[in-house]
Motif scaffolding. Structure first.
Motif, PDB file in Angstrom:
ATOM      1  N   THR A   1      -4.421  14.011   2.255  1.00 12.00           N
ATOM      2  CA  THR A   1      -4.736  12.712   2.859  1.00 12.00           C
ATOM      3  C   THR A   1      -6.067  12.183   2.332  1.00 12.00           C
ATOM      4  O   THR A   1      -6.197  10.997   2.013  1.00 12.00           O
ATOM      5  CB  THR A   1      -4.783  12.839   4.389  1.00 12.00           C
ATOM      6  OG1 THR A   1      -3.515  13.295   4.864  1.00 12.00           O
ATOM      7  CG2 THR A   1      -5.119  11.505   5.043  1.00 12.00           C
ATOM      8  N   GLY A   2      -7.050  13.078   2.230  1.00 13.80           N
ATOM      9  CA  GLY A   2      -8.363  12.665   1.739  1.00 13.80           C
ATOM     10  C   GLY A   2      -8.310  12.153   0.304  1.00 13.80           C
ATOM     11  O   GLY A   2      -8.957  11.157  -0.040  1.00 13.80           O
ATOM     12  N   GLU A   3      -7.542  12.829  -0.539  1.00 13.28           N
ATOM     13  CA  GLU A   3      -7.420  12.397  -1.932  1.00 13.28           C
ATOM     14  C   GLU A   3      -6.776  11.009  -2.020  1.00 13.28           C
ATOM     15  O   GLU A   3      -7.207  10.160  -2.806  1.00 13.28           O
ATOM     16  CB  GLU A   3      -6.585  13.411  -2.711  1.00 13.28           C
ATOM     17  CG  GLU A   3      -7.286  14.728  -2.983  1.00 13.28           C
ATOM     18  CD  GLU A   3      -6.369  15.748  -3.626  1.00 13.28           C
ATOM     19  OE1 GLU A   3      -6.864  16.524  -4.471  1.00 13.28           O
ATOM     20  OE2 GLU A   3      -5.168  15.769  -3.290  1.00 13.28           O
ATOM     21  N   LEU A   4      -5.756  10.782  -1.208  1.00 14.38           N
ATOM     22  CA  LEU A   4      -5.088   9.483  -1.227  1.00 14.38           C
ATOM     23  C   LEU A   4      -6.021   8.376  -0.726  1.00 14.38           C
ATOM     24  O   LEU A   4      -6.019   7.259  -1.262  1.00 14.38           O
ATOM     25  CB  LEU A   4      -3.825   9.523  -0.370  1.00 14.38           C
ATOM     26  CG  LEU A   4      -2.666  10.351  -0.943  1.00 14.38           C
ATOM     27  CD1 LEU A   4      -1.564  10.516   0.095  1.00 14.38           C
ATOM     28  CD2 LEU A   4      -2.096   9.702  -2.202  1.00 14.38           C
TER      29      LEU A   4
ATOM     30  N   PRO B   1      -7.433   7.691   8.263  1.00  9.91           N
ATOM     31  CA  PRO B   1      -6.483   7.289   9.308  1.00  9.91           C
ATOM     32  C   PRO B   1      -5.461   6.260   8.810  1.00  9.91           C
ATOM     33  O   PRO B   1      -4.290   6.305   9.210  1.00  9.91           O
ATOM     34  CB  PRO B   1      -7.383   6.692  10.396  1.00  9.91           C
ATOM     35  CG  PRO B   1      -8.689   7.395  10.220  1.00  9.91           C
ATOM     36  CD  PRO B   1      -8.834   7.561   8.733  1.00  9.91           C
ATOM     37  N   GLU B   2      -5.904   5.337   7.934  1.00  8.61           N
ATOM     38  CA  GLU B   2      -4.953   4.373   7.375  1.00  8.61           C
ATOM     39  C   GLU B   2      -3.902   5.078   6.534  1.00  8.61           C
ATOM     40  O   GLU B   2      -2.701   4.760   6.599  1.00  8.61           O
ATOM     41  CB  GLU B   2      -5.691   3.333   6.528  1.00  8.61           C
ATOM     42  CG  GLU B   2      -6.492   2.315   7.331  1.00  8.61           C
ATOM     43  CD  GLU B   2      -7.227   1.343   6.423  1.00  8.61           C
ATOM     44  OE1 GLU B   2      -6.844   0.153   6.406  1.00  8.61           O
ATOM     45  OE2 GLU B   2      -8.154   1.776   5.710  1.00  8.61           O
ATOM     46  N   VAL B   3      -4.315   6.040   5.726  1.00  7.62           N
ATOM     47  CA  VAL B   3      -3.364   6.811   4.926  1.00  7.62           C
ATOM     48  C   VAL B   3      -2.377   7.528   5.832  1.00  7.62           C
ATOM     49  O   VAL B   3      -1.170   7.525   5.584  1.00  7.62           O
ATOM     50  CB  VAL B   3      -4.107   7.821   4.027  1.00  7.62           C
ATOM     51  CG1 VAL B   3      -3.110   8.780   3.374  1.00  7.62           C
ATOM     52  CG2 VAL B   3      -4.924   7.114   2.970  1.00  7.62           C
ATOM     53  N   SER B   4      -2.894   8.131   6.897  1.00 11.54           N
ATOM     54  CA  SER B   4      -2.032   8.875   7.824  1.00 11.54           C
ATOM     55  C   SER B   4      -0.978   7.971   8.445  1.00 11.54           C
ATOM     56  O   SER B   4       0.190   8.365   8.600  1.00 11.54           O
ATOM     57  CB  SER B   4      -2.870   9.531   8.926  1.00 11.54           C
ATOM     58  OG  SER B   4      -3.712  10.524   8.389  1.00 11.54           O
TER      59      SER B   4
ATOM     60  N   MET C   1       0.832  -1.204   0.000  1.00 10.32           N
ATOM     61  CA  MET C   1       0.000   0.000   0.000  1.00 10.32           C
ATOM     62  C   MET C   1       0.867   1.255   0.000  1.00 10.32           C
ATOM     63  O   MET C   1       0.552   2.247  -0.668  1.00 10.32           O
ATOM     64  CB  MET C   1      -0.931  -0.003   1.222  1.00 10.32           C
ATOM     65  CG  MET C   1      -1.824   1.255   1.315  1.00 10.32           C
ATOM     66  SD  MET C   1      -2.758   1.604  -0.207  1.00 10.32           S
ATOM     67  CE  MET C   1      -3.916   0.242  -0.197  1.00 10.32           C
ATOM     68  N   ARG C   2       1.993   1.223   0.726  1.00  5.70           N
ATOM     69  CA  ARG C   2       2.858   2.406   0.717  1.00  5.70           C
ATOM     70  C   ARG C   2       3.489   2.590  -0.656  1.00  5.70           C
ATOM     71  O   ARG C   2       3.739   3.720  -1.085  1.00  5.70           O
ATOM     72  CB  ARG C   2       3.916   2.288   1.819  1.00  5.70           C
ATOM     73  CG  ARG C   2       3.321   2.454   3.225  1.00  5.70           C
ATOM     74  CD  ARG C   2       4.377   2.723   4.276  1.00  5.70           C
ATOM     75  NE  ARG C   2       5.114   1.539   4.656  1.00  5.70           N
ATOM     76  CZ  ARG C   2       4.752   0.695   5.613  1.00  5.70           C
ATOM     77  NH1 ARG C   2       3.618   0.905   6.280  1.00  5.70           N
ATOM     78  NH2 ARG C   2       5.492  -0.345   5.919  1.00  5.70           N
ATOM     79  N   MET C   3       3.743   1.499  -1.358  1.00  4.73           N
ATOM     80  CA  MET C   3       4.231   1.610  -2.727  1.00  4.73           C
ATOM     81  C   MET C   3       3.192   2.295  -3.605  1.00  4.73           C
ATOM     82  O   MET C   3       3.515   3.144  -4.447  1.00  4.73           O
ATOM     83  CB  MET C   3       4.558   0.225  -3.282  1.00  4.73           C
ATOM     84  CG  MET C   3       5.806  -0.414  -2.687  1.00  4.73           C
ATOM     85  SD  MET C   3       7.326   0.356  -3.306  1.00  4.73           S
ATOM     86  CE  MET C   3       7.371  -0.296  -4.966  1.00  4.73           C
TER      87      MET C   3
END
Length: 372
Positions: free
Chosen positions: A314-317, A326-329, A299-301
């Motif tokens: 963050t919202g766009e990602l 929160p997962e993105v963060s 996912m980080r890739m």
């Protein structure tokens, strides 16, 4: 991981910055054998190798495990003289005279260092007196080839004759190419050693070591030096049986290698490449590990793929990748801790972007880290 040097109670008068033509010859030979480690020396290595006489080239192949797979301590004999002062020779002949002063057991053990690298810090017994180490040395030499096997057999059977052979080999290298090379690089190395000595006197050991390499650190109590390497080991610079002191040797051929002589019974030595302003400092081993672990997650890739192209919130990602904010963060926090992501605020939005310069260096950082 690190190699540590105990310096508790060691005064600055016992810390010496020296130049060593023999140590520099060893790294020059390494650059000839492994040009892939030294991309900045390709031109020199190609021209030098092409100009070698066939006989000299053959003899270098016979003894190349002294400098190719591991860097043998025979190139720093001044550190192996019990009770010595850590001073090097003024020229190659004097360095070779110091090499002649090493006893046979110490010389042979150092020459066959590649056969006992896992025992280096513990102090392996001499293959001249230990049957197990003798068998190990012959077996590992055989894995390197027939020339290395024959060389090892001769070294174990008649150390004195091989020592003369090696001295003649180094003298022939000096005549063929190294004398000119040493004249060219010596000025820079002498200037660096003088500058570091002056810094040691004026600003202390911590500041002078920081100037040597970002991979060197001194603890707050000035009792221990830590060398950031993908290796573990320790040594004592205050052992009276060896002779208290620490020697630091600059090299023009060494980058990216930062080598530490920490064999039991030898004076510790740090062999460091002189600073080249055009080269950024490599990442620490800890930082390199953080980056590799950060990029190992799928996912980080995916997030990196997005923010490599343009800044994202963050919202766009979260919306793009079908996960929660929160997962993105949490993923971004890992990437930021590894120094891979930058953030900037635009009004009420926080934008995240991949640091392409850092990511582009990751390949060379990894190579430099494992070679250091």
């Amino acid at each position: 991981m690190s190699v540590t040097i105990d310096i508790a109670g060691l005064g600055p008068e016992h810390i010496a910055f020296e130049t060593s033509p023999l140590a520099e010859l060893g790294l020059a030979l390494h650059a000839l054998s492994e040009p892939g480690h030294h991309p900045g020396l390709h031109g020199w290595a190609t021209a030098t190798a092409t100009a070698l006489e066939p006989d000299l080239a053959d003899r270098l192949l016979e003894a190349e495990f002294l400098w190719r797979n591991s860097f043998s301590d025979v190139f720093m004999p001044f550190a192996g003289i019990r009770g010595g002062d850590g001073r090097t020779g003024a020229d190659l002949a004097e360095d070779l005279d110091i090499l002649d002063r090493l006893d046979d057991e110490r010389f042979v053990t150092a020459a066959l260092e590649f056969t006992c690298t896992s025992l280096y810090g513990a102090g392996a017994p001499s293959p001249l007196s230990d049957p197990g180490m003798r068998a190990r040395a012959l077996d590992m030499a055989a894995a390197r080839g027939a020339r290395q096997t024959e060389f090892t057999q001769r070294l174990l059977a008649d150390p004195a004759s091989v020592r003369r052979w090696i001295r003649r080999l180094f003298e022939d290298c000096d005549e063929a190419f190294f004398a000119d090379t040493w004249r060219r690089v010596r000025v820079q190395l002498v200037a660096d050693a003088r500058h570091k000595t002056d810094m040691l006197r004026r600003k202390g050991i911590a500041e002078s070591l920081r100037a040597v390499s970002a991979a060197l650190a001194v603890d707050e109590d000035v009792k221990r030096i830590s060398v950031d390497k993908l290796a573990e080991g320790s040594t004592d610079a205050t052992d009276p049986a060896v002779g208290a002191g620490l020697t630091l040797i600059p090299t023009s051929f060494g980058w990216p290698h930062l080598m530490v002589l920490h064999a039991p019974g030898w004076r510790p030595v740090i062999h460091y490449p002189v600073h080249r302003p055009e080269l950024p400092a490599p990442a620490s081993v800890e930082q390199l590990q953080l980056r590799m672990e950060a990029l190992a997650h799928p996912m980080r890739m995916r997030l990196c793929r997005n923010i490599a192209r343009s800044p994202y919130t963050t919202g766009e990602l979260a919306d793009t990748n079908g996960i929660t904010a929160p997962e993105v963060s949490r993923h971004l926090t890992v990437l930021k801790r590894a120094g891979l992501v930058t953030t900037r605020r635009r009004g009420r939005y926080v934008l995240h972007q991949l640091d392409l310069t850092v990511v582009a260096r990751l390949g060379s950082d990894f190579l430099e880290g494992i070679l250091r």
